[in-house]
Design a protein around this motif. Structure first.
Motif, short mmCIF file in Angstrom:
data_model
loop_
_atom_site.label_atom_id
_atom_site.label_comp_id
_atom_site.label_asym_id
_atom_site.label_seq_id
_atom_site.Cartn_x
_atom_site.Cartn_y
_atom_site.Cartn_z
N SER A 164 56.73 -53.26 25.39
CA SER A 164 56.00 -54.22 26.23
C SER A 164 54.84 -53.54 26.94
CB SER A 164 56.96 -54.85 27.25
OG SER A 164 57.53 -53.87 28.09
N ALA A 165 55.00 -52.26 27.32
CA ALA A 165 53.91 -51.54 27.99
C ALA A 165 52.72 -51.38 27.06
CB ALA A 165 54.40 -50.18 28.47
N VAL A 166 52.98 -51.07 25.79
CA VAL A 166 51.89 -50.95 24.80
C VAL A 166 51.14 -52.27 24.68
CG1 VAL A 166 51.39 -50.64 22.34
CG2 VAL A 166 52.95 -49.07 23.50
N ALA A 167 51.89 -53.37 24.65
CA ALA A 167 51.24 -54.69 24.53
C ALA A 167 50.42 -55.02 25.77
CB ALA A 167 52.30 -55.76 24.29
N LEU A 168 50.97 -54.70 26.95
CA LEU A 168 50.27 -55.03 28.20
C LEU A 168 49.05 -54.12 28.41
CD1 LEU A 168 53.37 -55.56 30.51
CD2 LEU A 168 51.86 -57.33 29.62
N ALA A 169 49.14 -52.86 27.98
CA ALA A 169 48.02 -51.93 28.17
C ALA A 169 46.86 -52.24 27.24
CB ALA A 169 48.50 -50.49 27.96
N ASP A 170 47.16 -52.81 26.07
CA ASP A 170 46.13 -53.24 25.12
C ASP A 170 45.14 -52.11 24.81
OD1 ASP A 170 44.82 -54.95 23.42
OD2 ASP A 170 43.61 -55.89 24.98
N ALA A 171 45.69 -51.01 24.24
CA ALA A 171 44.91 -49.86 23.77
C ALA A 171 44.37 -48.99 24.91
CB ALA A 171 43.76 -50.29 22.87
N GLY A 226 53.07 -47.47 19.66
CA GLY A 226 51.65 -47.67 19.92
C GLY A 226 50.71 -46.78 19.15
N GLY A 227 51.21 -45.85 18.35
CA GLY A 227 50.33 -44.97 17.59
C GLY A 227 50.02 -43.69 18.34
N THR A 228 49.37 -42.78 17.64
CA THR A 228 49.11 -41.44 18.19
C THR A 228 48.13 -41.46 19.35
OG1 THR A 228 47.41 -41.14 16.49
CG2 THR A 228 49.61 -40.31 16.00
#
Length: 669
Positions: free
Chosen positions: A568-575, A536-538
C-alpha cells in the motif's frame, strides 16, 4: 430478528429534501442518485427499514458451491486486508452480484454487534432491499463507492461507514463486490486504494485458477513492475490465442474490454511468438525479456511460462520460481525465490531461521514429515516452499491447502477429489484432489489444527497407506509425496482437549520447528528491503524515518502484514520515496500524531497488580501478544489513548483486548 431503530434526527427529511431538490441529476453524486432510486424505484422509506432477507441454508450452500473459486481466491486477501486495517470494529465482506454476503472476516465481538442489522453470511444487501449502502450501491453503479454514515438511505444503518469496489472475473464481467464496513466516524482516505489493490489481487488469482492449462504471460513497460501488482497478466492457449487478461493488461495495451483482446493472438500484440517468449524466458531464468508492441515502437518487459498444470511433469520451466525484480538472471537462478507474491525469499539471514531451514532440508530427504509452528503470518508457507525447492521432490508440484479457509463440507472433496456428479455443485468432469496433485511433489497442509476430527481419521489413513480414493468412486490411487504441515495453534493442547487426534499429531510431527515471529527476527532490515523491491522495483526507497518506523513496529500480523503495508505504501507514494506519510496505519507510533489530528487530554492509567499464580493459562500466541501490549503500555506510560492511537484501533477495542489477555489497569487514586 428485528432492527433496532435509532431516532431519525431529521435524516429522513434530509433524504426527501435532496431528492426533491434535483441533486440526484448530478451524475457524479452517487449517493443522491441512489437515494432517488430508493424512493422512486424501490418505494423505500428511510425510517421504515425492511428486515433484510437471508437465504435458506440449502440455497446458501448451493450459492457458496457455485462461487467456490471466487471465495477461495478472496479468502486469503480478505484476511490480509483485515489484519492490515487492525480494527476490531471492522468487517471485510464479499458479496455476489445479487448482494448476497458470501464471506466475511471480522472479530467475534463486532460480528455479534452487527448481526442484528443483517450483516452476516447469507444476507442480501442489494440496494433494493438495504437501500444505499457500500455493497448494494457499488453493484448498482458498477463503480467504487464510499458510503459514510449519513450517506446510508436507512436511518438504521447510519452508524456504519462502508467502502466497496467491484471485482471482475477473467471475462471482464463483474462477479463480486469487496466491501469494508466499520463503525469508524471518519473513513480512512487510503481505504479505497487498499480495496482496489485487494480486488486486483483477487482478479489475478482468478485468472491463475481458471486457466491452469494456459500459458501465463506477465509484462509491463518497466521491468521492475513485472511480478508486482502493477503488471499486465495474460492467459494464452497453446496455439497463441489470448484467453484472459487483467485490467492492467488492457490499460497498457490500449484496449477497452476483455472481449476485444480475446479476439487477438500473441503475435497481434507483441513482435514475438508465444514459443519465442517462453524459450527466451527460460534462457533468462525467468528474468523479464524485452519485446515490442506489434506495429509500434512501445517496449515491454515480459515473462512467459509453461502452464501450471504441467508442473506434475517435472519440467524445470514450470517449477523454476520467479526472480526478484531487478536481479541478474544468474543470481536469480541461484537465489531460488518462491513464486511471486509469496512474501519472502527462500534463504534467510536470520541465524535461527537459517538453522531451521538446514534441519528441514536434511530430514525431508529421508521422507520425514515436518510440522511448522508459528504465529499467523510468520511465513510458514514461504519456509515450506524453500524446503520443497531443495528437496529430492523439487521437480514435482508444491501443493498448498489452507484447512482453515475451506468450508467443512468441501475439505474432503478438496483433499481427495471426486468423480463427476458425486454431489450437488460438483464439476461435470470431476476433480483431482490436492493429494493426487501433490503426487511426486510436496503437500503443504496449512492450519492443520482447524481440520475437523472425522476428516483427521481419513487423512491419517492416507498418510499411513499412501493411497487415495476420490469421493463417489472405489478407485484407489497410489501416491508418493513429501508432507509439511503448519499451525499457529498448539496441537498438543488441542490433543489434551480432545480436538485433535494424538496419533495424527505424531504422524505429522516427525520434526517440529518453531518459526520466530517477525518482531524477533534479526534480518528485518534485509527482509523489508527485499519485499520493497518485490513490490515497487529497484528504484523504490524508504526515508530514514520510515525505515525506523518499520523496524520498530511490533508487527502483530508478521511478514504478511509487513508485505501489505509495503504494497500500500508503494501505491500511495506513486514512484516517490516512501515516507511516514505513506504508512498511515503505522505513523501514529512516532510519538506525535498527524498534523490534522485533534489531541484530547486523556486520563493516565497505571497497571493493577495481579499475582502471577492467578494469571490464567495463555497459549503461546496470546502470551506473545500480551508481552507486546505490556511493552507498548510501558512505552506510553500506560496511557491507553496513546496506545490505541499507536495500534490504530479504538479505545473500546483495546480495552476488550486488554481484558481478554488479563492485563488489568486502574485509574490512579
Amino acid at each position: 430478528m428485528s432492527l433496532v431503530l435509532p431516532r431519525s434526527d431529521g435524516h429522513a427529511d434530509h433524504v426527501f429534501d435532496v431528492v426533491r431538490s434535483g441533486q440526484h441529476d448530478d451524475p457524479n453524486d452517487i449517493v443522491a442518485r441512489s437515494w432517488s432510486r430508493c424512493l422512486n424505484e424501490y418505494r423505500l422509506h428511510p425510517d421504515r427499514p425492511r428486515e433484510l432477507p437471508v437465504l435458506p441454508a440449502k440455497t446458501l450452500e448451493e450459492r457458496l458451491s457455485r462461487m467456490a473459486d471466487v471465495i477461495d481466491c478472496a479468502r486469503y486477501e480478505m484476511t490480509s486486508l483485515y489484519q492490515q486495517l487492525s480494527d476490531g470494529e471492522t468487517a471485510v465482506v464479499l458479496t455476489d452480484t445479487e448482494g448476497v454476503i458470501l464471506h466475511m472476516v471480522t472479530s467475534a465481538d463486532f460480528a455479534s454487534q452487527v448481526e442484528p442489522m443483517g450483516l452476516r453470511v447469507g444476507a442480501i444487501w442489494s440496494e433494493n432491499t438495504a437501500g444505499t449502502n457500500g455493497m448494494g450501491t457499488c453493484l448498482a453503479s458498477g463503480a467504487p463507492v464510499s458510503v459514510r454514515r449519513e450517506d446510508h438511505f436507512f436511518t438504521a444503518f447510519t452508524g456504519l461507514t462502508c467502502s466497496a469496489v467491484p471485482v471482475y472475473d477473467p471475462a471482464g464481467e463483474l462477479c463480486a463486490v469487496l466491501d469494508v464496513s466499520s463503525r469508524s466516524s471518519m473513513m480512512q482516505q487510503h481505504l479505497l486504494v487498499l480495496l482496489g489493490m485487494t480486488a486486483r489481487m483477487i482478479e489475478n488469482r482468478l485468472i491463475d485458477r481458471r486457466f491452469r492449462s494456459a500459458h501465463p504471460v506477465h509484462f509491463h513497460s518497466r521491468p521492475e513492475f513485472v511480478y508486482t501488482l502493477h503488471e499486465g497478466r495474460l492467459a494464452v492457449s497453446e496455439d497463441g490465442r489470448i484467453l484472459a487478461a487483467n485490467r492492467s493488461a488492457l490499460f497498457q495495451l490500449g484496449m477497452t474490454s476483455v472481449a476485444e483482446i480475446r479476439a487477438r493472438r500473441v503475435e497481434d500484440l507483441f513482435q514475438s511468438s508465444l514459443d519465442d517468449m517462453v524459450q527466451r524466458s527460460v534462457s533468462s531464468s525467468f528474468h523479464p525479456i524485452v519485446t515490442y508492441r506489434a506495429n509500434a515502437a512501445h517496449r515491454f518487459f515480459a515473462v512467459a511460462r509453461r502452464p501450471a498444470e504441467d508442473a506434475r511433469a517435472g519440467g524445470a520451466m514450470t517449477v523454476m520460481p520467479a526472480p526478484t525484480p531487478g536481479a541478474r538472471p544468474a543470481a536469480a537462478a541461484r537465489a531460488a525465490l518462491p513464486r511471486p507474491g509469496s512474501g519472502g525469499v527462500s534463504t534467510f539471514a536470520d541465524p535461527r531461521l537459517a538453522q531451521q531451514l538446514g534441519t528441514a532440508r536434511r530430514v525431508i530427504g529421508r521422507q520425514t514429515p515436518i510440522l511448522l509452528c508459528g504465529e499467523t503470518g510468520s511465513g510458514k508457507e514461504v519456509f515450506a516452499r524453500a524446503v520443497h525447492e531443495a528437496s529430492p521432490h523439487s521437480g514435482g508440484a508444491f501443493v498448498a491447502i489452507n484447512c482453515a479457509s475451506l468450508p467443512e463440507s468441501l475439505i474432503e472433496a478438496e483433499l481427495f477429489g471426486y468423480r463427476a456428479g458425486a454431489f450437488t455443485g460438483a464439476q461435470r468432469t470431476g476433480r483431482r484432489g490436492k493429494i493426487l496433485q501433490a503426487d511426486g511433489g510436496t503437500l503443504f497442509l496449512d492450519e492443520i489444527g482447524d481440520m475437523p476430527l472425522d476428516l483427521q481419521a481419513r487423512l491419517l489413513r492416507v498418510l499411513e497407506e499412501r493411497q487415495v480414493t476420490p469421493l463417489g468412486t472405489e478407485e484407489v490411487h497410489d501416491v508418493n509425496f513429501q508432507l509439511i504441515s503448519a499451525s499457529h495453534r498448539n496441537l498438543l493442547a488441542l490433543v489434551d482437549e480432545g480436538l485433535f487426534r494424538e496419533d495424527l499429531y505424531y504422524r505429522l510431527a516427525g520434526v517440529e520447528l518453531d518459526l520466530p515471529p517477525l518482531r524477533e527476527r534479526s534480518d528485518k532490515r534485509e527482509l523489508i528491503r527485499n519485499l520493497l523491491q518485490t513490490e515497487g522495483g529497484t528504484e523504490c526507497s524508504l526515508s530514514p524515518e520510515a525505515e525506523r518506523l518499520l523496524l520498530n513496529h511490533p508487527w502483530p500480523g508478521n511478514v504478511r502484514q509487513l508485505r501489505h503495508v509495503l504494497r500500500s505504501a508503494v501505491a500511495l507514494a506513486d514512484a516517490q520515496q516512501i515516507g511516514v506519510e505513506h504508512l498511515p496505519s503505522l505513523r501514529s507510533q512516532r510519538g506525535a500524531p498527524p498534523a490534522d489530528t485533534v489531541v484530547q487530554p486523556a486520563v493516565p492509567v497505571v497497571p493493577a497488580e495481579e499475582p502471577a499464580d492467578e494469571l490464567p493459562r495463555l497459549n503461546p500466541i496470546q502470551a506473545n501478544e500480551r508481552q507486546v501490549l505490556l511493552q507498548l503500555l510501558e512505552h506510553h506510560r500506560w496511557n491507553v489513548s496513546n496506545v490505541a492511537k499507536a495500534l490504530d484501533v479504538s479505545r473500546n477495542t483495546l480495552y476488550r483486548k486488554l481484558h481478554k489477555l488479563h492485563i488489568r489497569i486502574s485509574h490512579p487514586g
